[in-house]
Design a protein around this motif. Structure first.
Motif, PDB file in Angstrom:
ATOM      1  N   SER A   1      -3.357   6.569  -4.840  1.00 20.92           N
ATOM      2  CA  SER A   1      -3.973   7.733  -4.213  1.00 20.92           C
ATOM      3  C   SER A   1      -2.972   8.429  -3.300  1.00 20.92           C
ATOM      4  O   SER A   1      -1.987   7.832  -2.850  1.00 20.92           O
ATOM      5  CB  SER A   1      -5.189   7.291  -3.399  1.00 20.92           C
TER       6      SER A   1
ATOM      7  N   LYS B   1      -3.690   9.096  -0.413  1.00 20.34           N
ATOM      8  CA  LYS B   1      -3.957   8.484   0.883  1.00 20.34           C
ATOM      9  C   LYS B   1      -3.446   7.041   0.889  1.00 20.34           C
ATOM     10  O   LYS B   1      -3.439   6.364  -0.138  1.00 20.34           O
ATOM     11  CB  LYS B   1      -5.464   8.496   1.174  1.00 20.34           C
ATOM     12  N   ASP B   2      -3.038   6.585   2.057  1.00 21.42           N
ATOM     13  CA  ASP B   2      -2.571   5.221   2.242  1.00 21.42           C
ATOM     14  C   ASP B   2      -3.802   4.307   2.284  1.00 21.42           C
ATOM     15  O   ASP B   2      -4.508   4.250   3.285  1.00 21.42           O
ATOM     16  CB  ASP B   2      -1.774   5.144   3.543  1.00 21.42           C
ATOM     17  N   GLU B   3      -4.081   3.587   1.191  1.00 21.64           N
ATOM     18  CA  GLU B   3      -5.385   2.953   1.010  1.00 21.64           C
ATOM     19  C   GLU B   3      -5.534   1.590   1.698  1.00 21.64           C
ATOM     20  O   GLU B   3      -6.598   1.250   2.193  1.00 21.64           O
ATOM     21  CB  GLU B   3      -5.665   2.791  -0.490  1.00 21.64           C
TER      22      GLU B   3
ATOM     23  N   ASN C   1      -7.498  -2.262   5.093  1.00 21.15           N
ATOM     24  CA  ASN C   1      -8.446  -1.338   5.719  1.00 21.15           C
ATOM     25  C   ASN C   1      -9.865  -1.879   5.533  1.00 21.15           C
ATOM     26  O   ASN C   1     -10.345  -1.993   4.406  1.00 21.15           O
ATOM     27  CB  ASN C   1      -8.309   0.036   5.059  1.00 21.15           C
TER      28      ASN C   1
ATOM     29  N   GLY D   1      -6.340  -3.313  -6.342  1.00 22.86           N
ATOM     30  CA  GLY D   1      -5.618  -2.117  -6.757  1.00 22.86           C
ATOM     31  C   GLY D   1      -4.711  -2.441  -7.931  1.00 22.86           C
ATOM     32  O   GLY D   1      -4.959  -3.380  -8.689  1.00 22.86           O
TER      33      GLY D   1
ATOM     34  N   LEU E   1      -5.909  -1.508   0.444  1.00 25.26           N
ATOM     35  CA  LEU E   1      -7.000  -2.266  -0.155  1.00 25.26           C
ATOM     36  C   LEU E   1      -6.730  -3.765  -0.041  1.00 25.26           C
ATOM     37  O   LEU E   1      -5.587  -4.203   0.126  1.00 25.26           O
ATOM     38  CB  LEU E   1      -7.146  -1.896  -1.628  1.00 25.26           C
TER      39      LEU E   1
ATOM     40  N   SER F   1       0.839  -1.189   0.000  1.00 29.42           N
ATOM     41  CA  SER F   1       0.000   0.000   0.000  1.00 29.42           C
ATOM     42  C   SER F   1       0.880   1.247   0.000  1.00 29.42           C
ATOM     43  O   SER F   1       0.572   2.247  -0.659  1.00 29.42           O
ATOM     44  CB  SER F   1      -0.931   0.012   1.212  1.00 29.42           C
TER      45      SER F   1
ATOM     46  N   THR G   1       1.138   4.444  -2.649  1.00 33.31           N
ATOM     47  CA  THR G   1       1.029   5.849  -2.272  1.00 33.31           C
ATOM     48  C   THR G   1       2.274   6.621  -2.701  1.00 33.31           C
ATOM     49  O   THR G   1       2.181   7.778  -3.127  1.00 33.31           O
ATOM     50  CB  THR G   1       0.828   5.974  -0.750  1.00 33.31           C
TER      51      THR G   1
ATOM     52  N   GLY H   1      -3.202  -0.908  -3.548  1.00 30.29           N
ATOM     53  CA  GLY H   1      -3.468   0.517  -3.650  1.00 30.29           C
ATOM     54  C   GLY H   1      -3.550   0.927  -5.102  1.00 30.29           C
ATOM     55  O   GLY H   1      -3.120   0.185  -5.995  1.00 30.29           O
TER      56      GLY H   1
END
Length: 286
Positions: free
Chosen positions: A204, A206-208, A240, A215, A210, A173, A177, A201
């Protein structure tokens, strides 16, 4: 011609307790046991149970889920957990890992405003690593971004491969980022890669974190490479699930992440042909 052999590395697949947030550390043990994870990584944060070695030991014993790693309290929201002194935090994380039977302490590079800590960080991590069998695996981070501005929040570097550490944690992730090449970073880490935070990820700001496969990061390729090289560290699902609408949805995401990881760790090794060996250098024969 011989059939391809499935090579499964010794790596254990663990669940980060951060993956069940906003649920508790205790809930992470329950889910890990129910889904069949090999263990957990404890994210030490504001949940009192995550800071309590005896409580963690009882949870581990009750659920028969070993604690494989301890993530030191390095986040902004944990600046006062286990002291405000960053070296004390690492000493306590080491002591917790030793008492709980965990092999790894995950640590972030310092924030730039932690000037003295940042100045001594590389040599200090080496010194601590020399005093214990626990691995201090320093984790790659990323630049902070807001609109078209970028701030370098970590020191000495967010790209930890630019400094000399005994062991690394790679987080996919974070590579998303940072918008950096994850496989190239893993190449730079080489045999010092000791720990993996598996998440996805899309690049993004933001630190996603996923679920793997949702991603654009090379999650499958990384796992297959670990299988081919006989990786014996830990692969930790750190995703997350805050947007899950129910406990069942959260558990389904964590089951999907586990299935993805186990599938791609089972790498089919192609048989070698005369004069054209397919086995990469340094890889054990099945």
């Amino acid at each position: 011609m011989a059939e391809p052999v499935v090579r499964i590395p010794d790596a254990k697949v663990a669940l980060s307790t951060a993956s069940v947030y906003p649920e508790s550390t205790a809930t992470a043990f329950e889910i890990a046991a129910r889904l069949g994870y090999d263990g957990v990584e404890i994210m030490v944060w504001t949940d009192p149970v995550s800071q309590d070695i005896e409580a963690l030991r009882r949870l581990s014993d009750y659920h028969q889920v070993p604690i494989l790693a301890v993530h030191a309290p390095c986040l902004l929201i944990t600046q006062r957990v286990w002291s405000t002194d960053p070296w004390t935090k690492l000493q306590r994380a080491q002591a917790a890992a030793e008492k709980l039977g965990a092999s790894t302490v995950v640590v972030h590079p310092p924030f730039r405003w932690q000037r003295q800590y940042a100045r001594d960080f590389v040599t200090g991590i080496w010194r601590m690593a020399d005093e214990t069998d626990v691995r201090f695996a320093v984790e790659n981070m990323y630049p902070w971004r807001y609109k078209d501005r970028e701030m370098l929040a970590y020191a000495p570097e967010w790209d930890v491969t630019k400094d000399d550490y005994r062991h690394f944690t790679v987080d996919l992730s974070h590579t998303a980022t940072a918008r950096t090449d994850a496989l190239a970073m893993i190449d730079r880490m080489g045999d010092r890669l000791g720990h993996v935070h598996l998440a996805d990820g899309k690049g993004s700001a933001k630190d996603e974190h996923l679920v793997p496969g949702r991603g654009n990061q090379p999650c499958a390729e990384l796992l297959e490479r670990l299988a081919l090289t006989g990786f014996d560290g830990h692969v930790v699902i750190e995703v997350n699930t805050r947007r899950a609408m129910s406990a069942a949805e959260r558990e389904a995401d964590l089951a999907e992440a586990l299935a993805f990881t186990r599938l791609h760790l089972a790498s089919a090794a192609r048989p070698s042909r005369p004069g054209n060996p397919s086995r990469p250098s340094g890889v054990r024969r099945p």
